[in-house]
Design an enzyme around this catalytic site. Structure first.
Site, PDB file in Angstrom:
ATOM      1  N   GLU A 243      10.027   0.936  10.483  1.00 49.76           N
ATOM      2  CA  GLU A 243      11.025   2.000  10.338  1.00 49.76           C
ATOM      3  C   GLU A 243      10.270   3.295  10.592  1.00 49.76           C
ATOM      4  O   GLU A 243       9.450   3.713   9.778  1.00 49.76           O
ATOM      5  CB  GLU A 243      11.621   1.937   8.916  1.00 49.76           C
ATOM      6  CG  GLU A 243      12.993   2.557   8.843  1.00 49.76           C
ATOM      7  CD  GLU A 243      12.912   4.008   8.457  1.00 49.76           C
ATOM      8  OE1 GLU A 243      12.821   4.849   9.376  1.00 49.76           O
ATOM      9  OE2 GLU A 243      12.919   4.288   7.259  1.00 49.76           O
TER      10      GLU A 243
ATOM     11  N   GLU B 208       9.485  15.212  16.217  1.00 51.71           N
ATOM     12  CA  GLU B 208       9.874  15.099  14.806  1.00 51.71           C
ATOM     13  C   GLU B 208       9.044  16.095  14.000  1.00 51.71           C
ATOM     14  O   GLU B 208       7.837  15.933  13.848  1.00 51.71           O
ATOM     15  CB  GLU B 208       9.628  13.677  14.299  1.00 51.71           C
ATOM     16  CG  GLU B 208      10.116  13.502  12.877  1.00 51.71           C
ATOM     17  CD  GLU B 208       9.914  12.093  12.340  1.00 51.71           C
ATOM     18  OE1 GLU B 208       8.782  11.584  12.370  1.00 51.71           O
ATOM     19  OE2 GLU B 208      10.909  11.492  11.888  1.00 51.71           O
TER      20      GLU B 208
ATOM     21  N   CYS C  97      13.342  10.699   7.630  1.00 54.43           N
ATOM     22  CA  CYS C  97      13.290  10.173   8.998  1.00 54.43           C
ATOM     23  C   CYS C  97      14.638  10.308   9.698  1.00 54.43           C
ATOM     24  O   CYS C  97      14.704  10.451  10.904  1.00 54.43           O
ATOM     25  CB  CYS C  97      12.838   8.725   8.984  1.00 54.43           C
ATOM     26  SG  CYS C  97      13.730   7.736   7.777  1.00 54.43           S
TER      27      CYS C  97
ATOM     28  N   LYS D 285       0.838  -1.209   0.000  1.00 49.23           N
ATOM     29  CA  LYS D 285       0.000   0.000   0.000  1.00 49.23           C
ATOM     30  C   LYS D 285       0.868   1.251   0.000  1.00 49.23           C
ATOM     31  O   LYS D 285       1.518   1.568   0.985  1.00 49.23           O
ATOM     32  CB  LYS D 285      -0.916   0.054   1.232  1.00 49.23           C
ATOM     33  CG  LYS D 285      -1.998   1.119   1.061  1.00 49.23           C
ATOM     34  CD  LYS D 285      -2.659   1.540   2.340  1.00 49.23           C
ATOM     35  CE  LYS D 285      -1.948   2.646   3.048  1.00 49.23           C
ATOM     36  NZ  LYS D 285      -1.837   3.915   2.284  1.00 49.23           N
TER      37      LYS D 285
HETATM   38  P1  NAI Z   1       1.522   7.923   8.626  1.00 51.01           P
HETATM   39  O1  NAI Z   1       2.337   7.039   9.471  1.00 51.01           O
HETATM   40  O2  NAI Z   1       0.109   8.193   9.028  1.00 51.01           O
HETATM   41  O3  NAI Z   1       1.480   7.383   7.115  1.00 51.01           O
HETATM   42  C1  NAI Z   1       2.409   6.474   6.556  1.00 51.01           C
HETATM   43  C2  NAI Z   1       1.686   5.357   5.822  1.00 51.01           C
HETATM   44  O4  NAI Z   1       0.863   4.662   6.768  1.00 51.01           O
HETATM   45  C3  NAI Z   1       0.730   5.823   4.721  1.00 51.01           C
HETATM   46  O5  NAI Z   1       0.732   4.879   3.681  1.00 51.01           O
HETATM   47  C4  NAI Z   1      -0.626   5.816   5.412  1.00 51.01           C
HETATM   48  O6  NAI Z   1      -1.710   5.662   4.531  1.00 51.01           O
HETATM   49  C5  NAI Z   1      -0.479   4.602   6.318  1.00 51.01           C
HETATM   50  N1  NAI Z   1      -1.366   4.590   7.482  1.00 51.01           N
HETATM   51  C6  NAI Z   1      -1.866   5.650   8.181  1.00 51.01           C
HETATM   52  N2  NAI Z   1      -2.644   5.231   9.186  1.00 51.01           N
HETATM   53  C7  NAI Z   1      -2.654   3.874   9.142  1.00 51.01           C
HETATM   54  C8  NAI Z   1      -3.269   2.853   9.917  1.00 51.01           C
HETATM   55  N3  NAI Z   1      -4.063   3.151  10.975  1.00 51.01           N
HETATM   56  N4  NAI Z   1      -3.059   1.565   9.596  1.00 51.01           N
HETATM   57  C9  NAI Z   1      -2.254   1.243   8.566  1.00 51.01           C
HETATM   58  N5  NAI Z   1      -1.656   2.162   7.788  1.00 51.01           N
HETATM   59  C10 NAI Z   1      -1.839   3.462   8.059  1.00 51.01           C
HETATM   60  O7  NAI Z   1       2.306   9.305   8.495  1.00 51.01           O
HETATM   61  P2  NAI Z   1       1.704  10.726   8.042  1.00 51.01           P
HETATM   62  O8  NAI Z   1       0.423  10.983   8.764  1.00 51.01           O
HETATM   63  O9  NAI Z   1       1.682  10.781   6.581  1.00 51.01           O
HETATM   64  O10 NAI Z   1       2.825  11.708   8.578  1.00 51.01           O
HETATM   65  C11 NAI Z   1       2.817  12.132   9.953  1.00 51.01           C
HETATM   66  C12 NAI Z   1       4.218  12.200  10.481  1.00 51.01           C
HETATM   67  O11 NAI Z   1       4.795  10.895  10.508  1.00 51.01           O
HETATM   68  C13 NAI Z   1       5.193  13.010   9.655  1.00 51.01           C
HETATM   69  O12 NAI Z   1       5.074  14.376   9.914  1.00 51.01           O
HETATM   70  C14 NAI Z   1       6.495  12.445  10.122  1.00 51.01           C
HETATM   71  O13 NAI Z   1       6.838  13.010  11.354  1.00 51.01           O
HETATM   72  C15 NAI Z   1       6.185  10.966  10.335  1.00 51.01           C
HETATM   73  N6  NAI Z   1       6.590  10.159   9.158  1.00 51.01           N
HETATM   74  C16 NAI Z   1       7.748   9.439   9.217  1.00 51.01           C
HETATM   75  C17 NAI Z   1       8.189   8.747   8.106  1.00 51.01           C
HETATM   76  C18 NAI Z   1       9.462   7.962   8.117  1.00 51.01           C
HETATM   77  O14 NAI Z   1      10.158   7.939   7.113  1.00 51.01           O
HETATM   78  N7  NAI Z   1       9.783   7.265   9.159  1.00 51.01           N
HETATM   79  C19 NAI Z   1       7.455   8.782   6.840  1.00 51.01           C
HETATM   80  C20 NAI Z   1       6.222   9.509   6.887  1.00 51.01           C
HETATM   81  C21 NAI Z   1       5.835  10.180   8.012  1.00 51.01           C
END
Ligand code: NAI
Ligand code: MG
Length: 422
Positions: free
Chosen positions: A186, A321, A220, A112
């Site tokens: 991660e 973050e 990240c 996904k």
């Molecule tokens: P998120 O963790 O909500 O989204 C990442 C992925 O998870 C997307 O594909 C999203 O559709 C999916 N997702 C969201 N809720 C889910 C759930 N309940 N069950 C399964 N999958 C789910 O991150 P978001 O809201 O886009 O960004 C928020 C913050 O997260 C950012 O500001 C940043 O601080 C952090 N982040 C860290 C990343 C990294 O590389 N470690 C990447 C993206 C965001």
């Protein structure tokens, strides 16, 4: 079998290479990355597919000589269906990080992509259709709660891999726990970069700025807390602020742009919110601190590269973050206290330092609670080298041979060899 999987991964790499420009443009349009940045990332993804193609040949079991009357050995077997959820900050690179090890080990995948950036994954699905047998890879786009959550709670998804926020990582782990499915996660980071008094300041500045401002700070492992020794504070700040001014914020499709907009309105609200929080907490705005003015920026989620100086490690801008081009600078004088503060974060993804003293570099690397530590450089991640976090930054290591273990189960077979001949 591994040789066929190797061919498949190589063929996929070739097909992306043949359509490099199209993938690059899609990635840039979707995420706001400048074209040359997007291009570099498509090439990075290709190199990861090639790396995992090579790793196909290293899948092996063991044999245990502990019983004279038995042949005891292990097999590494795929899980079956693996669920993979990836974020928007490096959309296609993440596709390669996730599909590479899953396919190398013979799993099938439901992948996904993030709702903000599904285009390159969907474009890639067209190539997958021609190269991979039906049903082996399924790209399912959608929102987290609607498409992601069911994937992580499904009984038949035997292993889950996720990159994204720590909060969602926790939720995914809870879902997987209900059926004892293993997870690799991660997650977030708030990585320290230590500038020692003997540092080559140019090296320190470029190590920090080159990653902090890359991808508009949405990485990240961004070195978002700089600990600079008081003896070189002024020299470092002068050079770092000068380097910050060199960033060219603007249209990702225009040549010369080094920093595009943030990915989405939500991310824009989050980052600009932290610009206010930093001021309220009493950090000094040494550069940026707002939104660029002018018509060029009328329709984008642009923010200025920002430096908060005179910050302390307990401020929210030093603990949370932010995921934007916002650097927080903390001055130090006592080594032990600086190490304590560098480790005083819920995260533990990465760390960096600049020093000419090799012994000090080894000592400090050992003391930092982080999965990756760079010295006089930052965030170089050649395929093959382990990457992953300590503490709340995650579980498991990607990009390396060990990753194959996370995508396979170990079966021990023990056969009696003392049967009388027929
Ligand atoms: P998120 O963790 O909500 O989204 C990442 C992925 O998870 C997307 O594909 C999203 O559709 C999916 N997702 C969201 N809720 C889910 C759930 N309940 N069950 C399964 N999958 C789910 O991150 P978001 O809201 O886009 O960004 C928020 C913050 O997260 C950012 O500001 C940043 O601080 C952090 N982040 C860290 C990343 C990294 O590389 N470690 C990447 C993206 C965001
Ligand atoms: Mg979210």
């Amino acid at each position: 079998m591994p040789p066929e999987r190797q061919d498949v991964l190589r063929e996929l790499a070739e097909r992306v290479r043949a359509n490099n420009d199209e993938f690059t443009l899609l990635e840039s349009l979707d995420s706001g990355k400048p074209l040359d940045v997007a291009q570099g990332e498509i090439e990075r993804a290709i190199s990861y597919f090639e790396y995992y193609a090579g790793l196909c040949r290293s899948i092996e079991g063991k044999q245990f000589p502990y019983d004279a009357d038995a042949l005891i050995y292990t097999r590494r077997e795929p899980y079956g269906v693996v669920g993979q959820i990836i974020p928007w900050n490096f959309p296609f690179v993440m596709v390669s990080y996730k599909l590479g090890p899953a396919l190398a080990t013979g799993n099938t995948v439901v992948l996904k992509p993030a709702e903000q950036t599904p285009l390159t994954a969907l474009r890639f699905a067209r190539e997958l259709q021609e190269v991979v047998p039906d049903g082996v890879v399924n790209v399912v786009s959608g929102f987290g709660e609607e498409a992601g959550d069911p994937l992580t709670s499904h009984q038949e998804v035997r292993k889950v891999a996720f990159t994204g926020s720590t909060e969602v990582g926790h939720q995914i782990m809870r879902n997987a726990a209900n059926r004892t499915a293993p997870v690799t996660l991660e997650l977030g980071g708030k990585s320290p970069f230590i500038v020692f008094p003997d540092a080559d300041i140019d090296v320190a500045v470029e190590s920090v700025a080159g990653v902090m401002y890359y991808n508009t700070g949405q990485s990240c492992d961004a070195p978002s807390r700089v600990f600079v020794h008081e003896d070189v504070r002024e020299e470092f700040m002068d050079a770092f602020l000068e380097r910050t001014q060199e960033e060219v914020v603007g249209d990702p499709l225009v040549e010369g742009t080094t920093m595009g907009p943030l990915v989405s309105e939500a991310q824009y609200e989050k980052v600009t919110g932290y610009l206010d929080i930093g001021r309220e907490e009493g950090a000094t705005v040494a550069a940026g601190g707002g939104v660029p003015e002018g018509d060029t920026y009328g329709n984008g989620w642009y923010v200025e590269p920002t430096v908060f100086s005179e910050a302390s490690n307990d401020m929210r801008v030093a603990q949370d973050e932010i995921f934007g081009p916002v650097e927080t600078v903390i001055t130090w004088s006592d080594y032990d206290e600086m190490i304590r503060q560098a480790n005083d974060t819920e995260y533990g993804l990465a760390a960096g330092m600049a020093t000419e003293n090799a012994s000090l570099a080894h000592e400090t690397a050992a003391e930092l609670e982080a999965g990756n530590v760079w010295v006089n450089k930052y965030a170089t991640l050649p395929p093959g080298v382990p990457f992953g976090g300590y503490k709340q930054s995650g579980i498991g290591r990607e990009h390396t041979r060990e990753t194959l273990l996370a995508y396979t189960r170990c079966k021990t077979v023990d056969i009696a060899t003392d049967r009388s001949p027929m």
